[in-house]
Design an enzyme around this catalytic site. Sequence first.
Site, PDB file in Angstrom:
ATOM      1  N   MET A  26     130.501 102.124 107.148  1.00 52.61           N
ATOM      2  CA  MET A  26     131.695 102.953 107.213  1.00 52.61           C
ATOM      3  C   MET A  26     132.678 102.537 108.219  1.00 52.61           C
ATOM      4  O   MET A  26     133.544 103.063 108.872  1.00 52.61           O
ATOM      5  CB  MET A  26     131.550 104.333 107.263  1.00 52.61           C
ATOM      6  CG  MET A  26     130.669 105.018 105.839  1.00 52.61           C
ATOM      7  SD  MET A  26     130.948 106.740 105.630  1.00 52.61           S
ATOM      8  CE  MET A  26     130.247 107.279 107.159  1.00 52.61           C
ATOM      9  N   HIS A  30     129.221  98.675 115.696  1.00 51.29           N
ATOM     10  CA  HIS A  30     128.380  98.785 116.911  1.00 51.29           C
ATOM     11  C   HIS A  30     127.494  97.833 116.827  1.00 51.29           C
ATOM     12  O   HIS A  30     127.150  97.235 115.479  1.00 51.29           O
ATOM     13  CB  HIS A  30     127.882 100.074 117.422  1.00 51.29           C
ATOM     14  CG  HIS A  30     127.299 100.912 116.490  1.00 51.29           C
ATOM     15  ND1 HIS A  30     126.090 100.524 116.011  1.00 51.29           N
ATOM     16  CD2 HIS A  30     127.637 102.115 115.809  1.00 51.29           C
ATOM     17  CE1 HIS A  30     125.590 101.527 115.178  1.00 51.29           C
ATOM     18  NE2 HIS A  30     126.339 102.329 115.012  1.00 51.29           N
ATOM     19  N   GLY A  32     124.186  98.136 116.503  1.00 48.02           N
ATOM     20  CA  GLY A  32     123.298  98.425 115.395  1.00 48.02           C
ATOM     21  C   GLY A  32     123.676  98.103 114.056  1.00 48.02           C
ATOM     22  O   GLY A  32     122.773  97.186 113.353  1.00 48.02           O
ATOM     23  N   HIS A  33     125.051  97.919 113.787  1.00 46.61           N
ATOM     24  CA  HIS A  33     125.533  97.256 112.569  1.00 46.61           C
ATOM     25  C   HIS A  33     125.287  95.947 112.666  1.00 46.61           C
ATOM     26  O   HIS A  33     124.946  94.999 111.677  1.00 46.61           O
ATOM     27  CB  HIS A  33     127.033  97.572 112.236  1.00 46.61           C
ATOM     28  CG  HIS A  33     127.493  98.886 111.866  1.00 46.61           C
ATOM     29  ND1 HIS A  33     128.259  99.808 112.848  1.00 46.61           N
ATOM     30  CD2 HIS A  33     127.105  99.842 111.145  1.00 46.61           C
ATOM     31  CE1 HIS A  33     128.265 100.882 112.411  1.00 46.61           C
ATOM     32  NE2 HIS A  33     127.738 101.035 111.238  1.00 46.61           N
ATOM     33  N   LEU A 181     121.806 104.211 118.482  1.00 45.67           N
ATOM     34  CA  LEU A 181     123.108 103.993 118.174  1.00 45.67           C
ATOM     35  C   LEU A 181     123.869 104.462 117.097  1.00 45.67           C
ATOM     36  O   LEU A 181     123.138 104.546 115.750  1.00 45.67           O
ATOM     37  CB  LEU A 181     123.503 102.197 118.239  1.00 45.67           C
ATOM     38  CG  LEU A 181     123.147 101.630 119.465  1.00 45.67           C
ATOM     39  CD1 LEU A 181     123.725 100.283 119.320  1.00 45.67           C
ATOM     40  CD2 LEU A 181     123.646 102.123 120.701  1.00 45.67           C
ATOM     41  N   SER A 182     125.117 105.091 117.064  1.00 42.13           N
ATOM     42  CA  SER A 182     125.583 105.784 116.068  1.00 42.13           C
ATOM     43  C   SER A 182     127.239 105.894 116.369  1.00 42.13           C
ATOM     44  O   SER A 182     127.602 106.011 117.403  1.00 42.13           O
ATOM     45  CB  SER A 182     125.278 107.271 115.816  1.00 42.13           C
ATOM     46  OG  SER A 182     125.938 107.875 115.025  1.00 42.13           O
TER      47      SER A 182
HETATM   48  O1  PAF Z   1     125.356 104.740 106.255  1.00 39.19           O
HETATM   49  C1  PAF Z   1     126.404 104.502 105.870  1.00 39.19           C
HETATM   50  O2  PAF Z   1     127.151 104.147 106.860  1.00 39.19           O
HETATM   51  C2  PAF Z   1     127.021 105.359 104.490  1.00 39.19           C
HETATM   52  O3  PAF Z   1     126.381 106.275 104.329  1.00 39.19           O
HETATM   53  C3  PAF Z   1     127.100 104.146 103.516  1.00 39.19           C
HETATM   54  C4  PAF Z   1     125.468 103.868 103.137  1.00 39.19           C
HETATM   55  C5  PAF Z   1     127.726 103.103 103.956  1.00 39.19           C
HETATM   56  C6  PAF Z   1     127.417 104.766 102.049  1.00 39.19           C
HETATM   57  O4  PAF Z   1     129.050 105.289 102.371  1.00 39.19           O
END
Ligand code: PAF
Length: 277
Positions: A26, A30, A32-33, A181-182
């Site tokens: 979404m 950061h 984590g991604h 991380l979030s």
């Molecule tokens: O974890 C997330 O960022 C969301 O739940 C996802 C998997 C992108 C679905 O909108």
Amino acid sequence: MKVISSIIELRDQLRGQNRVAFVPTMGNLHKGHLSLIRLARQHGHPVVTSIFVNRLQFGPNEDFDKYPRSLDSDIDKLQQENVYILFAPTEQDIYPHPQEYYIHPPHHLGDILEGEFRLGFFRSVCTVVMKLISCVQPRIVVFGKKDYQQLIIVRQMCEQFALPVEIIAAETERDIDGLALSSRNMYLIPSERVEAPNLYYTLQRIRDSILSGNRNFSKIKLEALDTLTKRGWKPDYITLRKRANLHAIQPQEWHKPLVVLAAARLGATRLLDNLEI
Ligand code: PAF
């Protein structure tokens, strides 16, 4: 990197690619991604990331409007990671008509833990993940263990619908002091940021206690809830589950792979964490 919003253009660009590794997000990316993207690269090629803030999965009192959006800096980060395509659809691309078909996860998985506190959340997550998978048509999809219940539910959804994808789980990335991380950590005010790693320390103490042979989880849990509450937290749950299906454990099942999961509010921010045992 190509930034694409249209589903038709995305499919055109990916035609003939049969090892696509996909990381749905979404945004507000950061470290984590980025670790999910690096893991994706080890398992497939090319790497496609999506950024879509899915309105459906936010409750009426949740933070859809103020959810952090930072597309320009996200694009910079993805370029540095050599992502091939960023799929950044608009709401009109994903929901050109009001969504009337949904994926309902089973009650025993979708309505427990997060599902109990966020009604309909996993129905909305499953629906958008199914749709994103249908748009990207990847071979591999990477999800973080940080959202453990989401990972388990999506994995079972893909199995039950025989989708030709493999779900890969990425370890939770943590700040130096242990805080998972979030994107929502940015809501924490400085004093809360100092307190926030205590959720992880609580999980670590629970894990250590269980590993040292303590089988009285009710007592362990009460002590943990009490400690967090005295420190100013408002815990929603702390629970011990089987990793495979998030079911409660029976007395003879202590040898199975387990996970302790917690969600608690600190001020206005709700934090989630978990630790495998
Ligand atoms: O974890 C997330 O960022 C969301 O739940 C996802 C998997 C992108 C679905 O909108």
